[in-house]
Scaffold this motif. Structure first.
Motif, short mmCIF file in Angstrom:
data_model
loop_
_atom_site.label_atom_id
_atom_site.label_comp_id
_atom_site.label_asym_id
_atom_site.label_seq_id
_atom_site.Cartn_x
_atom_site.Cartn_y
_atom_site.Cartn_z
N CYS A 41 0.82 -1.22 0.00
CA CYS A 41 0.00 0.00 0.00
C CYS A 41 0.85 1.27 0.00
O CYS A 41 0.61 2.21 0.78
CB CYS A 41 -0.95 0.02 1.19
N PRO A 42 1.86 1.36 -0.88
CA PRO A 42 2.70 2.57 -0.90
C PRO A 42 1.93 3.76 -1.46
O PRO A 42 1.05 3.61 -2.32
CB PRO A 42 3.85 2.18 -1.82
N ILE A 43 2.26 4.95 -0.98
CA ILE A 43 1.52 6.14 -1.41
C ILE A 43 2.06 6.71 -2.71
O ILE A 43 1.37 7.52 -3.36
CB ILE A 43 1.54 7.22 -0.32
N GLN A 44 3.27 6.32 -3.12
CA GLN A 44 3.82 6.83 -4.37
C GLN A 44 3.59 5.83 -5.48
O GLN A 44 4.04 4.68 -5.41
CB GLN A 44 5.33 7.11 -4.24
N VAL A 45 2.88 6.23 -6.52
CA VAL A 45 2.60 5.39 -7.67
C VAL A 45 3.17 6.07 -8.91
O VAL A 45 2.91 7.25 -9.16
CB VAL A 45 1.08 5.14 -7.84
N VAL A 46 3.95 5.31 -9.67
CA VAL A 46 4.65 5.84 -10.84
C VAL A 46 4.24 5.03 -12.06
O VAL A 46 4.06 3.81 -11.99
CB VAL A 46 6.18 5.75 -10.64
N PHE A 47 4.13 5.71 -13.20
CA PHE A 47 3.84 5.04 -14.46
C PHE A 47 5.05 5.17 -15.36
O PHE A 47 5.38 6.27 -15.82
CB PHE A 47 2.60 5.64 -15.13
N ALA A 48 5.72 4.05 -15.61
CA ALA A 48 6.89 4.07 -16.47
C ALA A 48 6.49 3.99 -17.94
O ALA A 48 7.28 4.37 -18.82
CB ALA A 48 7.83 2.91 -16.13
N GLN A 84 -9.51 5.46 2.74
CA GLN A 84 -9.44 6.80 2.17
C GLN A 84 -8.01 7.14 1.75
O GLN A 84 -7.79 7.98 0.87
CB GLN A 84 -9.94 7.83 3.20
N LYS A 85 -7.02 6.47 2.36
CA LYS A 85 -5.62 6.71 2.01
C LYS A 85 -5.21 5.97 0.75
O LYS A 85 -4.06 6.08 0.31
CB LYS A 85 -4.71 6.32 3.18
N PHE A 86 -6.13 5.20 0.16
CA PHE A 86 -5.81 4.43 -1.03
C PHE A 86 -5.96 5.25 -2.31
O PHE A 86 -5.84 4.72 -3.41
CB PHE A 86 -6.70 3.18 -1.12
N GLU A 87 -6.25 6.53 -2.18
CA GLU A 87 -6.36 7.39 -3.35
C GLU A 87 -4.96 7.86 -3.74
O GLU A 87 -4.51 8.95 -3.36
CB GLU A 87 -7.29 8.56 -3.05
N VAL A 88 -4.27 7.03 -4.51
CA VAL A 88 -2.85 7.24 -4.79
C VAL A 88 -2.57 7.65 -6.24
O VAL A 88 -1.43 7.85 -6.61
CB VAL A 88 -2.06 5.96 -4.45
N PHE A 89 -3.63 7.76 -7.05
CA PHE A 89 -3.43 8.08 -8.46
C PHE A 89 -3.64 9.58 -8.68
O PHE A 89 -4.62 10.16 -8.22
CB PHE A 89 -4.40 7.28 -9.33
N GLU A 90 -2.69 10.19 -9.38
CA GLU A 90 -2.76 11.61 -9.70
C GLU A 90 -2.45 11.82 -11.17
O GLU A 90 -1.62 11.11 -11.75
CB GLU A 90 -1.78 12.41 -8.85
N SER A 91 -3.14 12.78 -11.77
CA SER A 91 -2.86 13.14 -13.16
C SER A 91 -3.49 14.48 -13.45
O SER A 91 -4.55 14.82 -12.92
CB SER A 91 -3.43 12.08 -14.12
N ASP A 92 -2.83 15.26 -14.28
CA ASP A 92 -3.41 16.52 -14.73
C ASP A 92 -3.65 16.50 -16.24
O ASP A 92 -3.95 17.52 -16.85
CB ASP A 92 -2.53 17.70 -14.35
N ARG A 93 -3.49 15.32 -16.84
CA ARG A 93 -3.72 15.22 -18.28
C ARG A 93 -5.21 15.32 -18.59
O ARG A 93 -6.04 14.69 -17.92
CB ARG A 93 -3.18 13.89 -18.83
N PRO A 94 -5.59 16.08 -19.61
CA PRO A 94 -7.01 16.19 -19.96
C PRO A 94 -7.52 14.90 -20.61
O PRO A 94 -6.74 14.10 -21.13
CB PRO A 94 -7.03 17.34 -20.96
N ARG A 95 -8.80 14.75 -20.58
CA ARG A 95 -9.44 13.58 -21.18
C ARG A 95 -9.42 13.72 -22.71
O ARG A 95 -9.79 14.78 -23.24
CB ARG A 95 -10.87 13.48 -20.69
N PRO A 96 -9.02 12.68 -23.43
CA PRO A 96 -8.99 12.77 -24.89
C PRO A 96 -10.40 12.67 -25.47
O PRO A 96 -11.35 12.33 -24.76
CB PRO A 96 -8.15 11.54 -25.27
N PRO A 143 -2.57 7.16 -16.91
CA PRO A 143 -3.96 7.60 -16.99
C PRO A 143 -4.08 9.12 -17.07
O PRO A 143 -3.19 9.85 -16.64
CB PRO A 143 -4.56 7.06 -15.69
N ASP A 144 -5.21 9.57 -17.62
CA ASP A 144 -5.53 10.99 -17.56
C ASP A 144 -6.23 11.27 -16.23
O ASP A 144 -6.40 10.37 -15.39
CB ASP A 144 -6.36 11.43 -18.76
N ALA A 145 -6.66 12.51 -16.03
CA ALA A 145 -7.24 12.89 -14.74
C ALA A 145 -8.53 12.12 -14.45
O ALA A 145 -8.77 11.70 -13.31
CB ALA A 145 -7.50 14.40 -14.72
N TRP A 146 -9.37 11.92 -15.47
CA TRP A 146 -10.63 11.18 -15.27
C TRP A 146 -10.32 9.74 -14.90
O TRP A 146 -10.93 9.18 -13.98
CB TRP A 146 -11.48 11.24 -16.53
N GLN A 147 -9.38 9.11 -15.60
CA GLN A 147 -9.02 7.73 -15.31
C GLN A 147 -8.38 7.59 -13.94
O GLN A 147 -8.60 6.60 -13.24
CB GLN A 147 -8.07 7.20 -16.40
#
Length: 446
Positions: free
Chosen positions: A83-90, A122-134, A94-98
């Motif tokens: 359950c680490p709080i840092q999630v990275v996409f190599a 509530q601490k499982f919300e670990v995904f962040e993105s500022d990319r717009p939805r295509p 995902p975009d912000a909606w995803q």
């Protein structure tokens, strides 16, 4: 720095989880999803059966987007180890909606896991993105046939039977190697597809090293795999068999937040999946549950008439462990066995139920406590895929009025405990209702 095993790893110090991309081989229909947990390399493999035209369809943008969905959804099994709080996409991200979608899946799909581990979901919300939805994906030219995911139990068989009566069944589908599901699907006479799933064996090593372990929303993972297969084979619909009863939470925690063992079977998740599929993959792919308007009791009533399956089906989850079945069809000692027995009892005579289960669970005094938990008189149901507590109560009350059932030990013991409870009539609970995503032409399939 990558490492191969969990030597020295501690879940309390888990810091980073990486979605490390995936490999897709269209000629083999094989997807290998890569992850890293605190530098440990992990991978999961799915092998999809190929059909005519599958290799061509496997090269579409829609298929790539479906593999993203499966990659990110299946990763929940590995992320939860620490359950680490840092999630990275190599790789693809995902975009912000995803990201918001994935946060909800991880939060609510792991709510039981968090409750049992004493963690805050509530601490499982670990995904962040500022990319717009295509922009929305275009139609994929899918046909009007259906896939019916099979679990070996009564629900998928009722869904299959409804479609079969309309002449709309194309194929049944299973995820995993469970032989019982294949045997049940063979009885339908339909084409049957099997998606093989291979979990990284190092996950077991992590569990042995003290990783967080517990329930994951397996239905969400299987649904994402079914979406990939539908696109590969050109099916325009996936008819799941999740009932209205799945929407009832298992319990409410101390903060009043619902905890639902069956989150991935709820209408809420169905709407989530539909929104993802229609925007990112294919607006002409319908994903829905054909049983959404029905409670478990209504499904049991319908299944009681499908006697051609009574000698092969099983809803006992001890048949479906990764290392093989742990029971010959029915263990007779779990919440699932008890609820299915209780749900069928109003619609089948005692002798027929004994023939199905190999024992009379309602006439066994050792089963009284287990059946009482289904009534949820203390506000908590078992953590299992069982129906509403009101359904269990209504069934007990109904059986207590029947000469062939009222003297059974469980009925005789539990019926008096319902006298101070407002119990709805069984027939009322068998009526369809509520919201659903069923296509118009199938809405009255029952």
């Amino acid at each position: 720095m990558q490492q191969d095993g969990p030597v020295g790893w501690q879940r309390q110090r888990s810091e980073t989880f990486v979605f490390d991309g995936y490999e897709w081989c269209p000629k083999q229909g094989r997807a290998v999803f890569r992850y890293q947990l605190d530098g440990m390399t992990l991978s999961e493999r799915f092998d999809f059966p190929l059909a005519e035209g599958a290799e061509r369809r496997s090269k579409t943008e829609a298929l790539g987007a479906a593999l993203d969905l499966l990659h990110w959804t299946a990763g929940i099994s590995y992320w939860k180890a620490g359950c680490p709080i840092q999630v990275v996409f190599a790789g693809r991200s995902p975009d912000a909606w995803q990201a918001a979608w994935l946060n909800r899946l991880y939060r609510e799909g792991l709510a039981e896991f968090a409750y049992r581990q004493g963690l805050s979901a509530q601490k499982f919300e670990v995904f962040e993105s500022d990319r717009p939805r295509p922009p929305a994906a275009p139609s994929q030219g899918l046909d009007d046939s259906f896939l019916v995911p099979m679990g070996g139990g009564k629900d998928s068989l009722v869904a299959w039977a409804r479609l079969e009566r309309l002449g709309r069944v194309a194929a049944t589908l299973q995820v995993g190697q469970a032989g019982l599901i294949g045997s049940v699907a063979a009885r339908t006479g339909s084409s049957h597809w099997r998606i093989e799933r291979r979990i990284d064996p190092r996950l077991a090593e992590l569990n042995a090293a003290g990783a967080y372990n517990g329930h994951v929303p397996i239905t969400a993972i299987n649904a994402a795999a079914a979406v990939v297969l539908a696109l590969l084979h050109g099916h325009g619909g996936i008819a799941f068999a999740n009932e209205r009863s799945a929407d009832e939470p298992t319990l409410f925690d101390d903060s009043g937040t619902p905890v639902n063992h069956q989150f991935a079977k709820t209408l809420a998740f169905e709407r989530m999946l539909d929104a993802w599929v229609r925007h990112y993959l294919a607006p002409d792919l319908a994903v829905f549950s054909l049983l959404r308007q029905d409670r478990e009791l209504a499904v049991c009533r319908e299944f009681a008439g499908l006697r051609q399956f009574h000698d092969v089906f099983s809803s006992c989850n001890r048949n479906f462990h990764l290392d093989g079945p742990r029971t010959p069809r029915w263990c007779g000692d779990c919440p699932k066995c008890r609820f299915v027995y209780l749900g069928l009892a109003p619609f089948l005579p005692p002798a027929e139920l004994r023939a199905i289960f190999g024992a009379d669970l309602l006439d066994d005094e050792r089963q009284i406590d287990g059946f009482e938990r289904l009534l949820a008189l203390d506000g908590q149901k078992p953590f299992e895929c069982v129906g509403e507590s009101n359904e269990a109560r209504a069934a007990i009350q109904w059986l207590s009025r029947r000469p062939d059932w009222r003297d059974h030990a469980v009925v005789r013991s539990l019926a008096p405990k319902l006298k101070a409870v407002d119990v709805p009539e069984l027939e009322a609970l068998c009526q369809p209702g509520g919201s659903q995503l069923i296509p118009e032409g199938l809405l009255h399939a029952s």
